[in-house]
Write a protein that holds these residues in place. Structure first.
Motif, PDB file in Angstrom:
ATOM      1  N   PRO A 185      48.155  37.039  32.730  1.00 46.59           N
ATOM      2  CA  PRO A 185      47.804  35.675  32.323  1.00 46.59           C
ATOM      3  C   PRO A 185      48.263  35.322  30.917  1.00 46.59           C
ATOM      4  O   PRO A 185      48.604  34.170  30.654  1.00 46.59           O
ATOM      5  CB  PRO A 185      46.274  35.641  32.458  1.00 46.59           C
ATOM      6  CG  PRO A 185      45.852  37.072  32.425  1.00 46.59           C
ATOM      7  CD  PRO A 185      46.960  37.848  33.043  1.00 46.59           C
ATOM      8  N   ASP A 186      48.292  36.303  30.007  1.00 50.95           N
ATOM      9  CA  ASP A 186      48.777  36.018  28.660  1.00 50.95           C
ATOM     10  C   ASP A 186      50.247  35.611  28.686  1.00 50.95           C
ATOM     11  O   ASP A 186      50.656  34.654  28.024  1.00 50.95           O
ATOM     12  CB  ASP A 186      48.601  37.236  27.749  1.00 50.95           C
ATOM     13  CG  ASP A 186      47.145  37.458  27.351  1.00 50.95           C
ATOM     14  OD1 ASP A 186      46.384  36.479  27.325  1.00 50.95           O
ATOM     15  OD2 ASP A 186      46.778  38.615  27.062  1.00 50.95           O
ATOM     16  N   ALA A 236      44.954  25.399  37.620  1.00 51.73           N
ATOM     17  CA  ALA A 236      44.180  25.594  38.850  1.00 51.73           C
ATOM     18  C   ALA A 236      43.938  27.068  39.203  1.00 51.73           C
ATOM     19  O   ALA A 236      42.816  27.442  39.557  1.00 51.73           O
ATOM     20  CB  ALA A 236      44.853  24.852  40.005  1.00 51.73           C
ATOM     21  N   PRO A 237      44.953  27.943  39.116  1.00 53.84           N
ATOM     22  CA  PRO A 237      44.711  29.328  39.530  1.00 53.84           C
ATOM     23  C   PRO A 237      43.727  30.078  38.635  1.00 53.84           C
ATOM     24  O   PRO A 237      43.105  31.037  39.078  1.00 53.84           O
ATOM     25  CB  PRO A 237      46.107  29.974  39.454  1.00 53.84           C
ATOM     26  CG  PRO A 237      47.074  28.842  39.465  1.00 53.84           C
ATOM     27  CD  PRO A 237      46.381  27.724  38.775  1.00 53.84           C
ATOM     28  N   ARG A 272      33.055  27.854  28.967  1.00 56.96           N
ATOM     29  CA  ARG A 272      34.406  28.342  29.251  1.00 56.96           C
ATOM     30  C   ARG A 272      34.412  29.608  30.106  1.00 56.96           C
ATOM     31  O   ARG A 272      35.448  30.272  30.237  1.00 56.96           O
ATOM     32  CB  ARG A 272      35.169  28.589  27.940  1.00 56.96           C
ATOM     33  CG  ARG A 272      35.573  27.290  27.260  1.00 56.96           C
ATOM     34  CD  ARG A 272      36.277  27.538  25.927  1.00 56.96           C
ATOM     35  NE  ARG A 272      37.550  28.238  26.069  1.00 56.96           N
ATOM     36  CZ  ARG A 272      38.700  27.654  26.369  1.00 56.96           C
ATOM     37  NH1 ARG A 272      38.751  26.349  26.598  1.00 56.96           N
ATOM     38  NH2 ARG A 272      39.816  28.352  26.446  1.00 56.96           N
ATOM     39  N   ALA A 273      33.262  29.930  30.684  1.00 52.74           N
ATOM     40  CA  ALA A 273      33.177  31.131  31.519  1.00 52.74           C
ATOM     41  C   ALA A 273      34.074  31.037  32.745  1.00 52.74           C
ATOM     42  O   ALA A 273      34.451  32.055  33.329  1.00 52.74           O
ATOM     43  CB  ALA A 273      31.725  31.374  31.952  1.00 52.74           C
ATOM     44  N   ARG A 298      38.441  33.926  34.648  1.00 58.39           N
ATOM     45  CA  ARG A 298      37.301  34.760  35.043  1.00 58.39           C
ATOM     46  C   ARG A 298      37.791  36.130  35.515  1.00 58.39           C
ATOM     47  O   ARG A 298      38.729  36.251  36.298  1.00 58.39           O
ATOM     48  CB  ARG A 298      36.508  34.071  36.155  1.00 58.39           C
ATOM     49  CG  ARG A 298      35.166  34.723  36.444  1.00 58.39           C
ATOM     50  CD  ARG A 298      34.416  33.983  37.540  1.00 58.39           C
ATOM     51  NE  ARG A 298      33.963  32.663  37.147  1.00 58.39           N
ATOM     52  CZ  ARG A 298      32.860  32.433  36.431  1.00 58.39           C
ATOM     53  NH1 ARG A 298      32.127  33.444  36.011  1.00 58.39           N
ATOM     54  NH2 ARG A 298      32.503  31.191  36.136  1.00 58.39           N
ATOM     55  N   GLY A 299      37.126  37.169  35.004  1.00 59.77           N
ATOM     56  CA  GLY A 299      37.489  38.533  35.360  1.00 59.77           C
ATOM     57  C   GLY A 299      38.494  39.162  34.420  1.00 59.77           C
ATOM     58  O   GLY A 299      38.793  40.358  34.524  1.00 59.77           O
ATOM     59  N   TRP A 300      39.021  38.373  33.487  1.00 58.17           N
ATOM     60  CA  TRP A 300      39.978  38.882  32.509  1.00 58.17           C
ATOM     61  C   TRP A 300      39.337  38.895  31.119  1.00 58.17           C
ATOM     62  O   TRP A 300      38.471  38.080  30.820  1.00 58.17           O
ATOM     63  CB  TRP A 300      41.237  38.018  32.464  1.00 58.17           C
ATOM     64  CG  TRP A 300      42.087  38.089  33.686  1.00 58.17           C
ATOM     65  CD1 TRP A 300      42.000  37.311  34.806  1.00 58.17           C
ATOM     66  CD2 TRP A 300      43.164  38.997  33.928  1.00 58.17           C
ATOM     67  NE1 TRP A 300      42.956  37.675  35.725  1.00 58.17           N
ATOM     68  CE2 TRP A 300      43.691  38.706  35.208  1.00 58.17           C
ATOM     69  CE3 TRP A 300      43.754  40.024  33.185  1.00 58.17           C
ATOM     70  CZ2 TRP A 300      44.760  39.412  35.755  1.00 58.17           C
ATOM     71  CZ3 TRP A 300      44.822  40.726  33.726  1.00 58.17           C
ATOM     72  CH2 TRP A 300      45.312  40.422  34.998  1.00 58.17           C
ATOM     73  N   ASP A 301      39.794  39.803  30.279  1.00 56.55           N
ATOM     74  CA  ASP A 301      39.353  39.843  28.889  1.00 56.55           C
ATOM     75  C   ASP A 301      40.200  38.842  28.105  1.00 56.55           C
ATOM     76  O   ASP A 301      41.050  39.208  27.292  1.00 56.55           O
ATOM     77  CB  ASP A 301      39.511  41.263  28.320  1.00 56.55           C
ATOM     78  CG  ASP A 301      39.001  41.363  26.887  1.00 56.55           C
ATOM     79  OD1 ASP A 301      38.210  40.487  26.485  1.00 56.55           O
ATOM     80  OD2 ASP A 301      39.407  42.312  26.180  1.00 56.55           O
TER      81      ASP A 301
END
Length: 250
Positions: free
Chosen positions: A128-129, A213-214, A226-227, A231-234
Motif C-alpha cells: 500500500p505504501d 475504494a480498495p 481513520r480506522a 485496515r489490517g496494515w501498519d
C-alpha cells in the motif's frame, strides 16, 4: 586591455519555508478564528502562489465552503488515484460546481509509472505504501509544482497521529496550512447544518474517512475515524502528509 569580470548569477536553492518560519507563522496566527485567519493570509500573503488541495472526502465541504466565500478563483487541486469511489467523483463535481470554484485541476497517476510499477492495478493489495506513492504522492507533487503554499483539510481529532498538528508546516520547502486543525467533529457537523452543505454519500453508510475504494472500509462505533483506512496494515497516512526532518513527529 583589462580582463573583463564575468558576473555569475547565483541561484538561491534554499527552501522558501523552513520548520522555523512555519512555526513563526503558527505563533502569529494562534487563537485567530479560521475564516479571519484565511482572509488575513490572502490579503497579505507570506507566499506567492497558493493552492487548495482537497480529497472531497467526508468533511471536505467545510474548508471548501470557507475558501469559496473568500476566493472562488483559488486553484483547487484533486488527485484522482483511479481507485476512487464513484461516489467521490460525483461528489467532487457536485460540490465544486455548487460552491462556484472556477479552477478545478485534476491530476492522475503517470501512466508510464503505472505500467512499470502497477500494471495489474493490484499493488494496493501487497504494497500500500508503494501504491500511494505512485497514485497519490507523485501526482500531488506534480500538481504543486509552481506553488509555494497549499491548504490542507487535516484535523487534529482524526487520528492519534494528528493530535499535535500545527496550523502551519514546512513541506518540501513549501508552506502547508491546516486551517481546520483545531476543529472537532461537533464543530464540523454544526457548520454543515448551518450552511446546508451536502454530505459525502458514503458517510451515511459508515465511511467516516474516505480514500481509495480498495483501502477504505466502514468504521464501527467508538473506533478512530481513520480506522477504516488501510485496515489490517501498519499504516495511517498515504505519504502526502509527512513531517520535515526538524519537525516534531506526530
Amino acid at each position: 586591455m583589462a580582463n573583463a569580470v564575468r558576473q555569475i548569477d547565483v541561484i538561491d536553492t534554499a527552501p522558501k519555508f523552513t520548520p522555523e518560519s512555519a512555526r513563526a507563522l503558527d505563533e502569529k496566527w494562534t487563537g485567530v478564528e479560521t475564516t479571519e485567519m484565511l482572509r488575513g493570509l490572502l490579503a497579505n500573503p507570506p507566499f506567492e502562489d497558493l493552492a487548495l488541495v482537497s480529497s472531497f472526502g467526508a468533511e471536505s465541504a467545510v474548508l471548501l465552503h470557507i475558501v469559496s466565500q473568500i476566493d472562488k478563483s483559488l486553484p483547487l487541486i484533486f488527485v484522482n488515484t483511479q481507485k476512487m469511489f464513484g461516489e467521490t467523483l460525483a461528489y467532487r463535481d457536485e460540490l465544486a460546481e455548487r460552491l462556484g470554484f472556477v479552477d478545478l485541476r485534476v491530476y492522475r497517476p503517470d501512466p508510464y509509472l503505472l505500467a512499470q510499477k502497477d500494471a495489474t492495478g493490484l499493488r494496493w493489495n501487497y504494497d500500500p505504501d508503494g501504491c500511494c506513492d505512485i497514485r497519490k504522492v507523485d501526482p500531488l507533487r506534480r500538481a504543486l509544482n509552481g506553488f509555494d503554499a497549499w491548504l490542507s483539510g487535516r484535523k487534529g481529532f482524526q487520528s492519534g497521529t494528528r493530535t499535535a498538528l500545527p496550523r502551519f508546516e514546512a513541506d518540501e520547502g513549501r508552506l502547508k496550512i491546516n486551517p481546520l486543525v483545531d476543529w472537532d467533529k461537533a464543530q464540523l457537523d454544526a457548520y454543515f447544518d448551518e450552511h446546508k452543505l451536502p454530505h459525502h454519500p458514503l458517510e451515511a453508510q459508515g465511511y467516516l474517512s474516505i480514500g481509495c475504494a480498495p483501502c477504505t472500509s466502514k468504521v464501527a462505533d467508538g473506533e478512530d475515524p481513520r480506522a477504516g483506512r488501510w485496515r489490517g496494515w501498519d499504516k495511517v497516512e498515504c505519504g502526502i502528509h509527512t513531517p520535515e526532518a526538524d519537525d516534531p513527529v506526530f
